[in-house]
Design an enzyme around this catalytic site. Structure first.
Site, PDB file in Angstrom:
ATOM      1  N   CYS A   1       0.838  -1.186   0.000  1.00 41.82           N
ATOM      2  CA  CYS A   1       0.000   0.000   0.000  1.00 41.82           C
ATOM      3  C   CYS A   1       0.878   1.242   0.000  1.00 41.82           C
ATOM      4  CB  CYS A   1      -0.901  -0.009   1.226  1.00 41.82           C
ATOM      5  SG  CYS A   1      -1.993   1.415   1.229  1.00 41.82           S
TER       6      CYS A   1
ATOM      7  N   ASP B   1      -6.769  10.398  -4.831  1.00 38.81           N
ATOM      8  CA  ASP B   1      -6.023   9.417  -4.042  1.00 38.81           C
ATOM      9  C   ASP B   1      -4.731   9.097  -4.784  1.00 38.81           C
ATOM     10  OD1 ASP B   1      -5.435   7.721  -1.996  1.00 38.81           O
ATOM     11  OD2 ASP B   1      -7.163   6.389  -2.293  1.00 38.81           O
ATOM     12  N   ASN B   2      -3.821   8.476  -4.069  1.00 41.33           N
ATOM     13  CA  ASN B   2      -2.589   7.984  -4.666  1.00 41.33           C
ATOM     14  C   ASN B   2      -1.782   9.051  -5.400  1.00 41.33           C
ATOM     15  OD1 ASN B   2      -3.033   5.353  -3.690  1.00 41.33           O
ATOM     16  ND2 ASN B   2      -4.515   5.016  -5.326  1.00 41.33           N
TER      17      ASN B   2
END
Ligand SMILES: *[C@@H]1O[C@H](CO)[C@@H](O)[C@H](O)[C@H]1NC(C)=O
Ligand SMILES: *[C@@H]1O[C@H](CO)[C@@H](O)[C@H](O)[C@H]1NC(C)=O
Ligand SMILES: *[C@@H]1O[C@H](CO)[C@@H](O)[C@H](O)[C@H]1NC(C)=O
Ligand SMILES: CC(=O)N[C@H]1CO[C@H](CO)[C@@H](O)[C@@H]1O
Length: 865
Positions: A142, A274-275
Site C-alpha cells: 500500500c 487518491d494515490n
C-alpha cells in the site's frame, strides 16, 4: 524435484485447487507451504455489509470495523517468510466487498473498451481459456505504508498504516497486455483505466496505469484469479483483479469489471483524489480548496519507492547484555522492497546515527524462482526466468555485538537500489503522506535493570507505543536532528566505533601513538637535513632513510614539515607502510590540521598560485592592541616567499565552527622578500551584544597554534614596481608622489607601498599619508611608520587623525573633510603626477568617493584597495 508438464485441465481450472494427485508432484516446501486458513466470520463483521467475508482475526484493523483495511502485525508478517498466506495479506477496501457466489465465478464478465478497434466482453472462463496463464510471486504494498509516522508529525489526509502494509503472494492469471493487445488499441492510447465491481461512496473504485508499463513484460502486470493456488478470496478481489507489481497497491484494482483504453488518465474520483504525493508545501487547507493540485498528473504515483524496514529487534523487545562477553551477537533483520522492478543493491544499518554503516546480507528468494526455469503451478507457468526485474521483497540481516546496544541510541536502516537512489534521512511530509520512506529508526532505551536495553519502533499501526509517542510526550521534535531525543547525555558512552584506518595502523608504533609532537617542533624539522613529515596526523622522521629512499631524497625534503598524506598513501605499497613503524615519532598536536585538499604538495619558491589553495600554518599570534593582532603563518618552507607583489592581496580561507568555509582578502604586513613567513595584521571584530563577531577574524582569533589554513592569490588591481612606476589594471603608470589615505586596519596596503619605497635606496617617490583612527590606542604600526621616515631616501609625511582625541593631542581631529581634501590635492598637484591610494572602512571610502566625484581629479588616478 519433479514437475508435471504444463496442462490446464478443466478440472484444474474450475476446481480452484490442485487435485490431491498432482499436489504430490510439486515441491511445496519450495514453492508454496500449505497453510490452514485461520479465517471465519468474525463478530465485528456480522453487523456490516461484509458479514459474508471470513477473515483472520490477527489482522490489525486500521479503519475501525468497516470498511476493512488492515495489515498483519509486523513480526507475524515476517515470520510467514517469502510468501504471505492470503488470509494474512494486507487489505485495502474502499467500501463493502461485492458478494460473488461460487457458481458465478466463471461467468464473471469484464469489458475492454475505449480507444480499441476490437472492444471485448470476456468472462473469467474466456480469460483462462484464451490467454496463456502464469503463476508468479509478487509483492504488493500500500502506498500508505508507514503513514502513521507522518501522521504523528502532522495529521494529513490518510488513515494510519504501520510498516506492515506489504505482502507477497503467488498470483495466477494472464498478462494484462495480452488482453489489451487482443482488443487492438489505438496508437494514440496512453493509459489503461481499470474499474472495479464494488460500490464505495464515490462510485466504483477506479484508476489507471500507463500503457507502456502494461506492455513491458519485465513488469508482469497481470489480471489474476488465483492467489497462492486458490481462487481469490472476497477481500482480495474475488473473482478477478488486476495485479500491478512494483506499483503502489492502490492501482491493483479488485473485482475487475471494466478496462478502458485511453489517451488520458482515468477520470475516476479515486484516481484524482487518491494515490498522489503532492508537493510538501501544499497544506491540508490548500489541498481541500485548490482542486488543481489533484488534477496534476505529475503528482500521481505509480512505482513504489525504495523501502527497508527493521523487524527484529521488535517493538518493546528487551535484551540483557553481558558486556564482558565479546562473542554475544544479535541478528538485526527485516525486509526491503522497491518499485519498478529495480533490485535493492545494498542495505545498510547504522548504530551511530548514520556516521558509519554496516553492510547487511540480503536474501532474494525471488531469484530461486528465477533459477527454477519454467514450472507449472496452480494452472499457470512460473515464468520468473523470463525477466530480470525484482518484483518481490527481499530479506536482510546483519549480526552486531550486543554490547554495542549499550552505547547506541538507535538502529537505523537504509537501502540503496541499483540506480543508486537511497532512502532519505528526513521525512518528506505531505498531505497524503504516501510513500514515506525515511530511514526506519528503532530507538534503543535503557531497560529496567542496568544490563537491560529495550527497543522501540517508530509507532504501532493501530495503538499507542513506540518512540514517536514517547518523544512527543517529552516535548521533542520528531523531525529534528536527533529525532527529538534529548541530546544531553550525548557526552556519555557513544558508539564512536573509532574508524580503524588500516593504512595508519600499519604505519604507527603503538608505543608512540600518544606521544604529542607540537607544530613548533615539526616546524623545526621543515628542513633538508633532518626532515619530519606528517601522514594522517602522525609525524615521521625521514632523516634515517634519506639516502636509501627509493623515491629519492627530494621526495622527502619536499614534504619536510608538511602533511604528505595524499602523496604518501598514493605511492607506497603495504610493505613500505609497514617499514614506517620505526620512523614513527608521534602524533601531531593539533586536530585542526585540515585534510589536504587540492593543494599541490610540491613546494614552489613562492607560495602563491592563483589557482591552487596552499596551506600555511599559524605559528605565532602577536597581540598589538585590545583588538588588533598580527598573525604569523609559516609558509610551506623556510626558504619560500609569498610571491605577492607590493600592493596586491591574497585570499585566506578556513572552516568556521559551523563547518562552512569563510574566505577573506588581506594585504599582509610582511614584506614580499621575507622568507618562510607571512604576517597578517588584523583588527578582530569581537561579538558585541546581539551583533555577531567578524566571521574570519573570530576564526583567526580562536585558532590554535599549528592550525593550517589555506591561502591563494595574488589578487588586486594595483602593483607598485619601483621609482614611482606601477601597474594599475595591468596598465603601466608613474607617479612622482602618492597620497595615501588609510583608516584603521586598512593601513596594510599603504604600509606595503611605503615599506617598498623606503627600502629601495634610489626610490625618492614622495609620500603623504593621512591615517585615521578612532582613539589613540587604535593606531596601528605607529613605530614602524615613524621608523620608515628615518630611511635616508624617505620622503614621507604622515598626518595622524583621531575622532576621539586624548588630552594634548597634536595631530588632526575629526575626519577627512572637504577642506582637508582640497588642501591635500593642491599640495599633490605641486609635486607633479600623483596617485591617490585609499584603504579604510566603508564609511571612509564612501566619503572619499564622493570627494573624488566632486573634484576635477581623474578617477583613474585613485586606487581603492
Ligand atoms: C454461466 O453461463 C453459462 C453459459 O453462458 C450458463 O449456462 C450458466 O447457467 C451460467 N451460470 C450462472 C450461475 O449464471
Ligand atoms: C558474562 O560473560 C563473561 C565472559 O564471557 C562470563 O564470565 C560471565 O559469567 C557472564 N555473565 C553473565 C551474568 O552471564
Ligand atoms: C558468551 O555468549 C555466547 C553467545 O551468546 C554464549 O554462547 C557463551 O556461552 C557466552 N559465554 C559466557 C562465558 O557466558
Ligand atoms: C503542508 C505541510 O505541513 N507540509 C509539510 C511537509 O513536510 C515538511 C517537512 O516535513 C514540513 O516542513 C511541512 O510543513
Amino acid at each position: 524435484m519433479a514437475f508435471s508438464a504444463a496442462s490446464r485441465s478443466d478440472e484444474q481450472i474450475f476446481s480452484g485447487r490442485e487435485s490431491s494427485s498432482s499436489e504430490s508432484e510439486y515441491d511445496y516446501d519450495f514453492f508454496w507451504r500449505k497453510d490452514t486458513p485461520l479465517t471465519k466470520i468474525l463478530d465485528i463483521d456480522t453487523n456490516t455489509k461484509d458479514s459474508h467475508v471470513a477473515r483472520d482475526e490477527r489482522l490489525l484493523r486500521l479503519t475501525g470495523s468497516h470498511p476493512f483495511n488492515c495489515e498483519p502485525p509486523l513480526s507475524l508478517n515476517y515470520q510467514q517468510g517469502f510468501i504471505t498466506p492470503s488470509h494474512l495479506h494486507f487489505v485495502r477496501n474502499h467500501g463493502a466487498v461485492p458478494v460473488v457466489d461460487e457458481s458465478e465465478i466463471m461467468n464473471w464478465t469484464f469489458t475492454v473498451e475505449g480507444m480499441v478497434d476490437n472492444p471485448l466482453t470476456l468472462t473469467l472462463k474466456d480469460m483462462i481459456r484464451d490467454f496463456p496463464q502464469y503463476t508468479t510471486p509478487i509483492t504488493l504494498c500500500c502506498a500508505g505504508n508507514r503513514r502513521k509516522e507522518q501522521n504523528m508529525v502532522l495529521k494529513g489526509k490518510g488513515f494510519n498504516w504501520g510498516a506492515s502494509g506489504v505482502s507477497t503472494s503467488l498470483w495466477t492469471g494472464c498478462f494484462l497486455w495480452d488482453i489489451i493487445s487482443k482488443a487492438n488499441p489505438s496508437k494514440k492510447a496512453r493509459y489503461v483505466w481499470m474499474e472495479g465491481g464494488d460500490d464505495p461512496a464515490k462510485g466504483p473504485y477506479g484508476t489507471c496505469v500507463p500503457l507502456h508499463m502494461v506492455r513491458d513484460t519485465e513488469r508482469m502486470i497481470m489480471v489474476a484469479y488465483k492467489q497462492n493456488g486458490e481462487f481469490l478470496s472476497p477481500d482480495h478481489g474475488k473473482p478477478l483483479r488486476c495485479v500491478l507489481p512494483g506499483i503502489i497497491g492502490g492501482r491493483s484494482v479488485k473485482w475487475l469489471k471494466r478496462l478502458v483504453v485511453s489517451d488520458v488518465p482515468s477520470n475516476n474520483w479515486y484516481h484524482y483524489y487518491d494515490n498522489k504525493v503532492l508537493p510538501t508545501m501544499v497544506t491540508n487547507k490548500m489541498a481541500a480548496e485548490e482542486d488543481h493540485w489533484w488534477k496534476d498528473e505529475r503528482y500521481t504515483i505509480y512505482d513504489l519507492n525504495l523501502q527497508t524496514i527493521t523487524v527484529y529487534p521488535e517493538n518493546d523487545e528487551r535484551l540483557i547484555i553481558n558486556e564482558t562477553n565479546e562473542s554475544e551477537l544479535y541478528e538485526i533483520k527485516g525486509f526491503g522492497y522497491n518499485g519498478g522492478g529495480k533490485r535493492i543493491g545494498r542495505i545498510e544499518v547504522s548504530l551511530d546515527r548514520g556516521k558509519t554503516w554496516t553492510l547487511c546480507d540480503i536474501d532474494y528468494p525471488e531469484d530461486r524462482y528465477r533459477e527454477a526455469g519454467y514450472v507449472d503451478l496452480f494452472g499457470g507457468t512460473v515464468n520468473v526466468c523470463d525477466r530480470m526485474s525484482c518484483l518481490c521483497w527481499c530479506f536482510w540481516s546483519t549480526k552486531v555485538e550486543k554490547k554495542l546496544f549499550k552505547s547506541s541510541k538507535d538502529i537505523v536502516v537504509r537501502g540503496m537500489d541499483i540506480s543508486m537512489s537511497a532512502q532519505p534521512r528526513n521525512m518528506y511530509w505531505n498531505v497524503t503522506s504516501m510513500l514515506n520512506n525515511w530511514w526506519y529508526r528503532v530507538a534503543i532505551q535503557p531497560g529496567d535493570t542496568a544490563d537491560e536495553v529495550k527497543f522501540e519502533h517508530p509507532c504501532i499501526a493501530n495503538k499507542a507505543g513506540g518512540w514517536m509517542d514517547r518523544v512527543k510526550a517529552q516535548g521533542g521534535d520528531i523531525l529534528d536532528r536527533t529525532w527529538g531525543e534529548d541530546d544531553e547525555d550525548d557526552s556519555g558512552p557513544k558508539v564512536k566505533k573509532e574508524v580503524v584506518d588500516e593504512d595508519l595502523e600499519m604505519m604507527i608504533n603503538p608505543e608512540k601513538r600518544d606521544v604529542i609532537i607540537t607544530a613548533e617542533e615539526l616546524a623545526k624539522h621543515a628542513n633538508k637535513e633532518d626532515p619530519w613529515f606528517v601522514v594522517k596526523g602522525h609525524v615521521f622522521t625521514g632523516t634515517p632513510f634519506l639516502d636509501e629512499h627509493p623515491g629519492g631524497v627530494q621526495a622527502i625534503t619536499n614534504v619536510a614539515g608538511e602533511d604528505a598524506t595524499d602523496d604518501f598513501i598514493a605511492i607506497h605499497s603495504e610493505g613500505s607502510k609497514l617499514l614506517m613503524k620505526k620512523f614513527h615519532i608521534g602524533r601531531l598536536e593539533t586536530t585542526a590540521v585540515s585534510a589536504p585538499t587540492d593543494a599541490v604538495t610540491e613546494i614552489t619558491p613562492t607560495l602563491l598560485n592563483p589557482k591552487v589553495w596552499k596551506k600555511i600554518t599559524l605559528v605565532k599570534k602577536e597581540i598589538i592592541s585590545h583588538d588588533s593582532r598580527i598573525f604569523h603563518f609559516a609558509l610551506e618552507s623556510p626558504e619560500q616567499t609569498t610571491g605577492l607583489p607590493v600592493g596586491k592581496h591574497l585570499f585566506i580561507r578556513s572552516k568556521g565552527p559551523d563547518g562552512k568555509l569563510v574566505m577573506r582578502a588581506y594585504t599582509p604586513k610582511s614584506n614580499h622578500k621575507q622568507k618562510g613567513i607571512l604576517e597578517i595584521l588584523i583588527k578582530v571584530y569581537f561579538p558585541r551584544g546581539d551583533i555577531p563577531g567578524g566571521k574570519m577574524t573570530m576564526i583567526l582569533e580562536n585558532m590554535e597554534m599549528g592550525t593550517q589554513i589555506e591561502a591563494k592569490g595574488p589578487t588586486g588591481e594595483f602593483e607598485y614596481l619601483e621609482n614611482g612606476n606601477f601597474l594599475y589594471n595591468e596598465k603601466p603608470g608613474r607617479a612622482d608622489s602618492f597620497l595615501l589615505l588609510a583608516g584603521g586596519s586598512g593601513i596594510t596596503p599603504c604600509y606595503q607601498v611605503i615599506a617598498e619605497i623606503v627600502s629601495q635606496e634610489k626610490d625618492n617617490t614622495k609620500m603623504k599619508m593621512f591615517y585615521a583612527n578612532r582613539a589613540l590606542g587604535d593606531i596601528l604600526c605607529y613605530e614602524d611608520l615613524e621608523g620608515f621616515k628615518k630611511f635616508t631616501n624617505a620622503n614621507l609625511e604622515i598626518d595622524y587623525c583621531l575622532s576621539e582625541t586624548p588630552e594634548g593631542w597634536k595631530g588632526l581631529t575629526g575626519y577627512l573633510n572637504k577642506e582637508l581634501w582640497d588642501q591635500y590635492i593642491e599640495e599633490q598637484k605641486k609635486n607633479g603626477e600623483f596617485m591617490v591610494l585609499v584603504c579604510g572602512p566603508p564609511g571612509m571610502v564612501g566619503a572619499i568617493e564622493k570627494l573624488v566625484k566632486e573634484s576635477d581629479l581623474d578617477p583613474s588616478r585613485v586606487v581603492y584597495f
